[in-house]
Design a protein around this motif. Structure first.
Motif, PDB file in Angstrom:
ATOM      1  N   LEU A  48      73.582  34.608 -20.061  1.00 14.53           N
ATOM      2  CA  LEU A  48      73.849  34.418 -21.487  1.00 14.53           C
ATOM      3  C   LEU A  48      73.774  35.754 -22.233  1.00 14.53           C
ATOM      4  O   LEU A  48      74.597  36.036 -23.104  1.00 14.53           O
ATOM      5  CB  LEU A  48      72.863  33.404 -22.076  1.00 14.53           C
ATOM      6  CG  LEU A  48      72.954  31.995 -21.482  1.00 14.53           C
ATOM      7  CD1 LEU A  48      71.843  31.115 -22.031  1.00 14.53           C
ATOM      8  CD2 LEU A  48      74.311  31.376 -21.739  1.00 14.53           C
ATOM      9  N   GLU A  49      72.792  36.589 -21.880  1.00 14.42           N
ATOM     10  CA  GLU A  49      72.682  37.914 -22.493  1.00 14.42           C
ATOM     11  C   GLU A  49      73.893  38.775 -22.135  1.00 14.42           C
ATOM     12  O   GLU A  49      74.412  39.502 -22.976  1.00 14.42           O
ATOM     13  CB  GLU A  49      71.398  38.602 -22.036  1.00 14.42           C
ATOM     14  CG  GLU A  49      70.146  37.998 -22.614  1.00 14.42           C
ATOM     15  CD  GLU A  49      68.885  38.627 -22.053  1.00 14.42           C
ATOM     16  OE1 GLU A  49      68.964  39.394 -21.064  1.00 14.42           O
ATOM     17  OE2 GLU A  49      67.814  38.337 -22.590  1.00 14.42           O
ATOM     18  N   SER A  50      74.318  38.678 -20.888  1.00 13.59           N
ATOM     19  CA  SER A  50      75.484  39.445 -20.446  1.00 13.59           C
ATOM     20  C   SER A  50      76.733  39.034 -21.212  1.00 13.59           C
ATOM     21  O   SER A  50      77.549  39.876 -21.579  1.00 13.59           O
ATOM     22  CB  SER A  50      75.720  39.258 -18.945  1.00 13.59           C
ATOM     23  OG  SER A  50      74.613  39.708 -18.221  1.00 13.59           O
ATOM     24  N   ARG A  51      76.869  37.741 -21.461  1.00 14.10           N
ATOM     25  CA  ARG A  51      78.021  37.259 -22.229  1.00 14.10           C
ATOM     26  C   ARG A  51      78.035  37.859 -23.631  1.00 14.10           C
ATOM     27  O   ARG A  51      79.100  38.200 -24.143  1.00 14.10           O
ATOM     28  CB  ARG A  51      78.006  35.732 -22.316  1.00 14.10           C
ATOM     29  CG  ARG A  51      78.403  35.056 -21.039  1.00 14.10           C
ATOM     30  CD  ARG A  51      78.331  33.557 -21.177  1.00 14.10           C
ATOM     31  NE  ARG A  51      78.615  32.942 -19.882  1.00 14.10           N
ATOM     32  CZ  ARG A  51      78.482  31.661 -19.636  1.00 14.10           C
ATOM     33  NH1 ARG A  51      78.094  30.837 -20.591  1.00 14.10           N
ATOM     34  NH2 ARG A  51      78.754  31.180 -18.444  1.00 14.10           N
ATOM     35  N   LYS A 133      75.414  48.087 -18.537  1.00 15.22           N
ATOM     36  CA  LYS A 133      74.873  48.784 -17.357  1.00 15.22           C
ATOM     37  C   LYS A 133      73.449  48.330 -17.075  1.00 15.22           C
ATOM     38  O   LYS A 133      73.065  48.150 -15.911  1.00 15.22           O
ATOM     39  CB  LYS A 133      74.886  50.297 -17.586  1.00 15.22           C
ATOM     40  CG  LYS A 133      76.208  50.947 -17.358  1.00 15.22           C
ATOM     41  CD  LYS A 133      76.090  52.442 -17.535  1.00 15.22           C
ATOM     42  CE  LYS A 133      77.451  53.099 -17.553  1.00 15.22           C
ATOM     43  NZ  LYS A 133      77.357  54.538 -17.855  1.00 15.22           N
ATOM     44  N   GLN A 134      72.662  48.160 -18.122  1.00 14.38           N
ATOM     45  CA  GLN A 134      71.275  47.706 -17.939  1.00 14.38           C
ATOM     46  C   GLN A 134      71.248  46.278 -17.372  1.00 14.38           C
ATOM     47  O   GLN A 134      70.457  45.977 -16.484  1.00 14.38           O
ATOM     48  CB  GLN A 134      70.516  47.761 -19.271  1.00 14.38           C
ATOM     49  CG  GLN A 134      70.375  49.151 -19.853  1.00 14.38           C
ATOM     50  CD  GLN A 134      69.688  50.113 -18.897  1.00 14.38           C
ATOM     51  OE1 GLN A 134      68.697  49.775 -18.254  1.00 14.38           O
ATOM     52  NE2 GLN A 134      70.232  51.313 -18.777  1.00 14.38           N
ATOM     53  N   LEU A 135      72.106  45.430 -17.904  1.00 17.64           N
ATOM     54  CA  LEU A 135      72.154  44.040 -17.428  1.00 17.64           C
ATOM     55  C   LEU A 135      72.712  43.946 -16.014  1.00 17.64           C
ATOM     56  O   LEU A 135      72.319  43.071 -15.243  1.00 17.64           O
ATOM     57  CB  LEU A 135      72.997  43.193 -18.386  1.00 17.64           C
ATOM     58  CG  LEU A 135      72.354  42.923 -19.737  1.00 17.64           C
ATOM     59  CD1 LEU A 135      73.389  42.427 -20.737  1.00 17.64           C
ATOM     60  CD2 LEU A 135      71.223  41.931 -19.592  1.00 17.64           C
ATOM     61  N   ALA A 157      83.799  43.764 -13.496  1.00 21.83           N
ATOM     62  CA  ALA A 157      82.906  42.971 -12.635  1.00 21.83           C
ATOM     63  C   ALA A 157      81.793  42.326 -13.461  1.00 21.83           C
ATOM     64  O   ALA A 157      81.486  41.141 -13.279  1.00 21.83           O
ATOM     65  CB  ALA A 157      82.313  43.850 -11.534  1.00 21.83           C
ATOM     66  N   THR A 158      81.223  43.088 -14.384  1.00 20.59           N
ATOM     67  CA  THR A 158      80.164  42.535 -15.244  1.00 20.59           C
ATOM     68  C   THR A 158      80.726  41.421 -16.118  1.00 20.59           C
ATOM     69  O   THR A 158      80.079  40.392 -16.325  1.00 20.59           O
ATOM     70  CB  THR A 158      79.536  43.641 -16.118  1.00 20.59           C
ATOM     71  OG1 THR A 158      79.061  44.685 -15.261  1.00 20.59           O
ATOM     72  CG2 THR A 158      78.386  43.114 -16.945  1.00 20.59           C
ATOM     73  N   THR A 159      81.946  41.602 -16.613  1.00 24.34           N
ATOM     74  CA  THR A 159      82.589  40.582 -17.440  1.00 24.34           C
ATOM     75  C   THR A 159      82.800  39.299 -16.642  1.00 24.34           C
ATOM     76  O   THR A 159      82.489  38.196 -17.114  1.00 24.34           O
ATOM     77  CB  THR A 159      83.937  41.102 -17.982  1.00 24.34           C
ATOM     78  OG1 THR A 159      83.701  42.287 -18.736  1.00 24.34           O
ATOM     79  CG2 THR A 159      84.629  40.066 -18.844  1.00 24.34           C
ATOM     80  N   ILE A 160      83.310  39.430 -15.436  1.00 22.94           N
ATOM     81  CA  ILE A 160      83.562  38.259 -14.585  1.00 22.94           C
ATOM     82  C   ILE A 160      82.256  37.520 -14.291  1.00 22.94           C
ATOM     83  O   ILE A 160      82.167  36.299 -14.444  1.00 22.94           O
ATOM     84  CB  ILE A 160      84.271  38.675 -13.281  1.00 22.94           C
ATOM     85  CG1 ILE A 160      85.693  39.157 -13.579  1.00 22.94           C
ATOM     86  CG2 ILE A 160      84.285  37.516 -12.274  1.00 22.94           C
ATOM     87  CD1 ILE A 160      86.373  39.856 -12.410  1.00 22.94           C
ATOM     88  N   VAL A 161      81.240  38.264 -13.892  1.00 23.71           N
ATOM     89  CA  VAL A 161      79.958  37.644 -13.546  1.00 23.71           C
ATOM     90  C   VAL A 161      79.335  36.992 -14.777  1.00 23.71           C
ATOM     91  O   VAL A 161      78.798  35.877 -14.698  1.00 23.71           O
ATOM     92  CB  VAL A 161      79.001  38.681 -12.912  1.00 23.71           C
ATOM     93  CG1 VAL A 161      77.604  38.114 -12.766  1.00 23.71           C
ATOM     94  CG2 VAL A 161      79.533  39.123 -11.557  1.00 23.71           C
ATOM     95  N   ALA A 162      79.413  37.646 -15.931  1.00 29.44           N
ATOM     96  CA  ALA A 162      78.832  37.078 -17.151  1.00 29.44           C
ATOM     97  C   ALA A 162      79.511  35.767 -17.531  1.00 29.44           C
ATOM     98  O   ALA A 162      78.843  34.800 -17.909  1.00 29.44           O
ATOM     99  CB  ALA A 162      78.945  38.079 -18.297  1.00 29.44           C
TER     100      ALA A 162
END
Length: 181
Positions: A48-51, A133-135, A157-162
């Motif tokens: 949720l934080e990543s989103r 990057k931190q997340l 990649a971070t967007t997809i995973v989030a």
């Protein structure tokens, strides 16, 4: 434990002719007891934080892009075309400064505002990318995506995973595709 049911997947409740709270509660209890209650997937806090970080970065990129488009429109209005594709090159910046010197006062003010919004947008994008990057350190699937899918960098990649959260919850690639709409 709290269960959040996907109501449209519970035919016994959705198609019931005797619709009332007592019947609905009975069906929910029965389906839960049998382990057949279709539940909503509630992602972990890190997802949720990543989103939030991903979506705020997207909004910052959109604002920066809008300012760049407005600057190009102002340049076109004074009969100038940017000599490069990017506004970030030294040549483009020198060109814009040169045009600003000979542009009428109000148009030049508007162009300077566009430049300021672009710079502000760039700082905001960098800030959100730092948060991502931190997340990313708490999301092991980011590295897996980067490793196994050519051309997927840290941001994508971070967007997809989030957005997908735990991708293993999908039974097949088609189900993941349907999730995206």
């Amino acid at each position: 434990r709290v269960h959040v049911a996907v109501s449209r997947h519970i035919a016994a409740i959705a198609k019931s002719t005797a619709k009332n709270d007592e019947n609905d509660a009975w069906w929910l209890a029965w389906l839960t007891h049998e382990g057949r209650l279709p539940e909503v997937d509630v992602p972990a806090k890190v997802y949720l934080e990543s989103r939030i970080a991903v979506r705020e970065r997207i909004r910052a990129v959109q604002r920066r892009t809008k300012a760049a488009v407005q600057l190009r429109a102002h340049l076109a209005a004074v009969g100038e075309v940017l000599p490069t594709v990017s506004l970030e090159t030294i040549g483009a910046k020198e060109f814009v400064e040169e045009v600003l010197e000979r542009t009428p006062r109000l148009r030049a003010m508007a162009m300077r505002q566009c430049l300021a919004r672009m710079a502000e947008g760039e700082k905001e994008v960098e800030m959100w990318e730092e948060e991502m990057k931190q997340l990313e350190k708490r999301l092991p699937d980011v590295k897996t995506l980067q490793k196994h899918i050519p051309g997927v960098g840290k941001i994508l990649a971070t967007t997809i995973v989030a957005e997908f959260a735990d991708i293993r919850r999908f039974e097949c690639p088609k189900a993941a595709g349907r999730y995206t709409g």
